[in-house]
Design a protein around this motif. Structure first.
Motif, mmCIF file in Angstrom:
data_model
loop_
_atom_site.group_PDB
_atom_site.id
_atom_site.type_symbol
_atom_site.label_atom_id
_atom_site.label_comp_id
_atom_site.label_asym_id
_atom_site.label_seq_id
_atom_site.Cartn_x
_atom_site.Cartn_y
_atom_site.Cartn_z
ATOM 1 N N TYR A 312 0.639 -1.289 0.089
ATOM 2 C CA TYR A 312 -0.042 0.076 0.098
ATOM 3 C C TYR A 312 0.849 1.235 0.041
ATOM 4 N N ILE A 313 2.161 1.102 -0.668
ATOM 5 C CA ILE A 313 2.935 2.415 -0.900
ATOM 6 C C ILE A 313 2.354 3.445 -1.422
ATOM 7 N N ASP A 314 1.313 3.187 -2.307
ATOM 8 C CA ASP A 314 0.823 4.369 -2.991
ATOM 9 C C ASP A 314 -0.286 5.275 -2.187
ATOM 10 N N LEU A 315 -0.249 4.692 -1.001
ATOM 11 C CA LEU A 315 -1.396 5.640 -0.094
ATOM 12 C C LEU A 315 -0.552 6.602 0.400
ATOM 13 N N PHE A 316 0.730 6.656 0.362
ATOM 14 C CA PHE A 316 1.488 7.754 0.888
ATOM 15 C C PHE A 316 2.261 8.559 -0.196
ATOM 16 N N ASP A 317 2.196 9.729 0.137
ATOM 17 C CA ASP A 317 2.859 10.683 -0.717
ATOM 18 C C ASP A 317 4.272 11.064 -0.129
ATOM 19 N N ARG A 322 5.782 9.030 7.160
ATOM 20 C CA ARG A 322 5.567 7.512 7.250
ATOM 21 C C ARG A 322 6.046 6.760 6.139
ATOM 22 N N LYS A 323 6.202 7.366 4.900
ATOM 23 C CA LYS A 323 6.822 6.790 3.840
ATOM 24 C C LYS A 323 8.333 6.458 4.006
ATOM 25 N N SER A 324 9.043 7.091 4.717
ATOM 26 C CA SER A 324 10.301 6.788 5.037
ATOM 27 C C SER A 324 10.385 5.756 5.702
ATOM 28 N N MET A 325 9.456 4.995 6.448
ATOM 29 C CA MET A 325 9.308 3.560 6.948
ATOM 30 C C MET A 325 9.412 2.411 6.025
ATOM 31 N N PHE A 326 9.578 2.681 4.704
ATOM 32 C CA PHE A 326 9.610 1.557 3.818
ATOM 33 C C PHE A 326 11.223 1.718 3.036
ATOM 34 N N GLY A 327 11.730 0.777 3.047
ATOM 35 C CA GLY A 327 12.876 0.792 2.157
ATOM 36 C C GLY A 327 12.564 -0.049 0.835
ATOM 37 N N PHE A 328 13.715 -0.135 -0.274
ATOM 38 C CA PHE A 328 13.354 -0.743 -1.457
ATOM 39 C C PHE A 328 14.785 -1.739 -1.357
ATOM 40 N N ASP A 329 14.188 -3.340 -1.480
ATOM 41 C CA ASP A 329 15.142 -4.106 -1.707
ATOM 42 C C ASP A 329 15.399 -4.545 -3.282
ATOM 43 N N GLU A 330 16.573 -4.193 -3.775
ATOM 44 C CA GLU A 330 16.866 -4.233 -5.249
ATOM 45 C C GLU A 330 16.928 -5.825 -5.622
ATOM 46 N N ARG A 331 17.132 -6.583 -4.741
ATOM 47 C CA ARG A 331 17.168 -8.113 -5.232
ATOM 48 C C ARG A 331 15.882 -8.658 -5.489
ATOM 49 N N ALA A 391 2.773 13.845 10.642
ATOM 50 C CA ALA A 391 3.088 13.105 9.423
ATOM 51 C C ALA A 391 3.876 14.035 8.373
ATOM 52 N N TYR A 392 3.083 15.227 8.317
ATOM 53 C CA TYR A 392 3.983 16.174 7.210
ATOM 54 C C TYR A 392 4.783 17.289 7.761
ATOM 55 N N ASN A 393 4.980 17.045 9.153
ATOM 56 C CA ASN A 393 5.904 18.077 9.700
ATOM 57 C C ASN A 393 5.284 19.545 9.403
ATOM 58 N N VAL A 394 3.962 19.794 10.047
ATOM 59 C CA VAL A 394 3.626 21.043 10.029
ATOM 60 C C VAL A 394 2.834 21.166 11.226
ATOM 61 N N SER A 395 2.130 22.464 11.493
ATOM 62 C CA SER A 395 1.399 22.720 12.630
ATOM 63 C C SER A 395 -0.066 22.030 12.280
ATOM 64 N N PRO A 396 -0.631 21.719 13.252
ATOM 65 C CA PRO A 396 -2.138 21.285 13.171
ATOM 66 C C PRO A 396 -3.013 22.363 12.514
ATOM 67 N N GLN A 397 -2.727 23.510 12.726
ATOM 68 C CA GLN A 397 -3.529 24.708 12.341
ATOM 69 C C GLN A 397 -3.509 25.019 10.786
ATOM 70 N N SER A 398 -2.341 24.559 10.276
ATOM 71 C CA SER A 398 -2.167 24.512 8.811
ATOM 72 C C SER A 398 -2.789 23.338 7.831
ATOM 73 N N ARG A 417 -5.609 5.907 10.070
ATOM 74 C CA ARG A 417 -5.557 4.992 11.055
ATOM 75 C C ARG A 417 -4.579 3.641 10.380
ATOM 76 N N ARG A 418 -5.095 3.506 9.097
ATOM 77 C CA ARG A 418 -4.297 2.253 8.362
ATOM 78 C C ARG A 418 -2.530 2.670 8.107
ATOM 79 N N LYS A 419 -2.449 4.148 7.851
ATOM 80 C CA LYS A 419 -1.376 4.492 7.510
ATOM 81 C C LYS A 419 -0.387 4.574 8.954
ATOM 82 N N GLU A 420 -0.857 5.104 9.825
ATOM 83 C CA GLU A 420 -0.185 5.514 11.133
ATOM 84 C C GLU A 420 0.170 3.871 11.781
ATOM 85 N N LEU A 421 -0.669 3.064 11.712
ATOM 86 C CA LEU A 421 -0.798 1.758 12.516
ATOM 87 C C LEU A 421 -0.046 0.660 11.640
#
Length: 481
Positions: A312-317, A322-331, A391-398, A417-421
């Protein structure tokens, strides 16, 4: 119930006598209850054994069960192992000596150990001249551990709480004492199962109060956080809001900064330095060495070996931390989850095996969903803004959350919920309680890519060995053939 019965004793002496934290010491043998529970120290030692058993349980197959069975993963068919292939494929074998039996057996082994601790309290108190406050604390932690274990087992072997309108469907056996040889128990209803879980957690809250210990131990706040999840599963939204709010008020568990997010899961310091555990974590299990059944590491996060990959990588921009929590395996030419993966240069002996039982981020998500169902939409939006802002390193107000209908807002809450957990063992239980069908998408590599709701296949069979030994246990339909 014919379940493995034993008590593990782990060293709980001072650092000077053991040479390391007592949570790091291997179990050192078995003692009869009459020896172990002569005094408060023996009771304390047995509690440490209970933590070890519960921690092992949550770091083994249970830690991946909720994701493996759901829609966020596909098999790594290039280089992955066949570990737990039957579970992924919804292919059942009630005689299986692997996970089907193991999750049941090891779960009740932990509960038996915990019951021994709980039932030792009154006899030791009756002797007089003992530290009553310490006994009460041990009892409180043990009750929380037991509630957590009952909850985990009910997730696997019983349909979710609202499967029937009155939760009268079958739950699990709920032994409150270690069964003696030949004693049989039937399955309680799901309503009675949850009543016991809630009772255990509330006992822990009362017993522990404001007691402060490291976050590798059960606490009143951990019990409240679990109650927020449990009441959400029950559809008791007022209580879910109540307990989430009690945990969040006061700012004791602030969300990790974006720069701290990966370290919250992977930093090696937390393995031994419990004070370095990120403040967002309410409770985590700390184990001490990389083992083949450290499933979150082996199964999800090891390059070229891990059996499944996130789908479900495509759910993250790209701006989502949270997209940084996925790595790529070349093999294998596929992504892998990094939540519990090994940092480069960290030797296996230092990899932190730290299953997160509950984090404050879940409290915002629980409360947002409960607020939604209570038609308090503005408050639901405010909580989702907290998660999305981090997740986007911004203030809640923005943060802007737009929706044109209540259902559209609910879908955003579910997605957050799906993305965070993700990869924290909850996804299939959410799908079930949403009363949604399983759809693994176009990239599915399993014979079972879709599963309609309701469905007998959503839960595991009761192990045949249990059914053979105990004629009071009613099997699960379809999966127990």
């Amino acid at each position: 119930m014919k379940i493995i019965k034993y008590t593990i004793l782990a060293c709980a002496l001072s650092l000077s006598s053991c040479g390391k934290s007592f949570l790091e010491v291997e179990p050192i043998g078995q003692l009869g209850a009459e020896q172990m529970f002569q005094d408060v120290q023996g009771m304390s030692d047995a509690l440490i054994g209970s933590y070890r058993l519960a921690g092992d349980y949550f770091e083994s197959e249970y830690s991946i069960y909720g994701d493996l069975r759901a829609d966020d993963v596909i098999r790594n068919t290039v280089t992955g192992s066949n570990l737990l292939l039957n579970e992924y494929n919804y292919s059942y074998d009630q005689e299986n000596v692997g996970p089907t039996l193991g999750l049941w057996r090891e779960g009740y082994a932990a509960i038996n150990n915990i019951n021994n601790v709980i039932n030792a309290a009154d006899p030791i108190r009756d002797k007089g001249g003992v530290d009553l406050a310490r006994i009460k604390m041990i009892e409180g932690e043990a009750h929380i551990l037991r509630g957590l274990m009952f909850f985990a087992l009910s997730n696997i072997y019983a349909q979710h709480y609202t499967y029937t309108a009155d939760a009268s469907h079958l739950g699990i056996p709920i032994p409150l004492v270690t069964p003696k040889p030949g004693v049989k128990m039937s399955r309680a209803s799901m309503k009675a199962t949850y009543e016991q879980i809630i009772s255990d957690l509330k006992f822990g809250i009362e017993a522990l109060g404001s007691t402060k210990k490291e976050r590798v131990f059960a606490s009143a706040d951990a019990a409240k956080a679990l109650l927020s999840r449990i009441y959400l599963y029950m559809g008791d939204y007022d209580n879910s809001i109540k307990y989430a709010t009690e945990v969040l008020d006061g700012g004791k568990y602030p969300l990790a900064k974006p720069s701290e997010y990966m370290d919250m899961f992977r930093a090696t310091a937390q393995r031994k330095d419990f004070s370095s555990i990120n403040a967002e974590v309410i409770w985590q299990f700390n184990l001490t060495k990389l083992r083949p059944n450290s499933i979150n590491i082996f199964y999800f996060g090891v390059e070229s070996i891990g059996a499944v990959r996130p789908s479900y990588i495509d759910l993250f921009d790209d701006q989502d931390i949270r997209k940084s929590m996925f790595g790529f395996d070349e093999r294998s030419k596929s992504y892998l989850s990094l939540k519990y993966a090994q940092y480069d240069g960290v030797v296996e002996a230092n990899v932190p095996i730290v299953f997160k039982v509950v984090r404050s981020s879940e409290m915002f998500l629980n409360r947002a969903e409960a607020y939604f169902h209570s038609k308090q939409y503005d408050l639901a939006v405010a909580d989702i803004k907290q998660i999305r802002a981090r997740a986007y390193n911004v203030s809640p107000q923005s943060v802007t959350i737009s929706y044109t209908s209540p259902d559209e807002l609910l879908q955003q809450i579910k997605l957050e919920r799906r993305k965070e957990l993700g990869f924290e063992g909850q996804r299939i239980f959410d799908i079930m309680r949403y009363k949604e069908s399983l759809d693994r998408g176009t990239g599915c590599t399993s014979p079972v890519c879709k599963l309609s709701y309701p469905n007998d296949l959503f839960i595991m069979p009761i192990p045949k060995r249990e059914l053979d030994a105990n004629d009071l246990i009613i099997p699960n339909p379809t999966v127990n053939n």
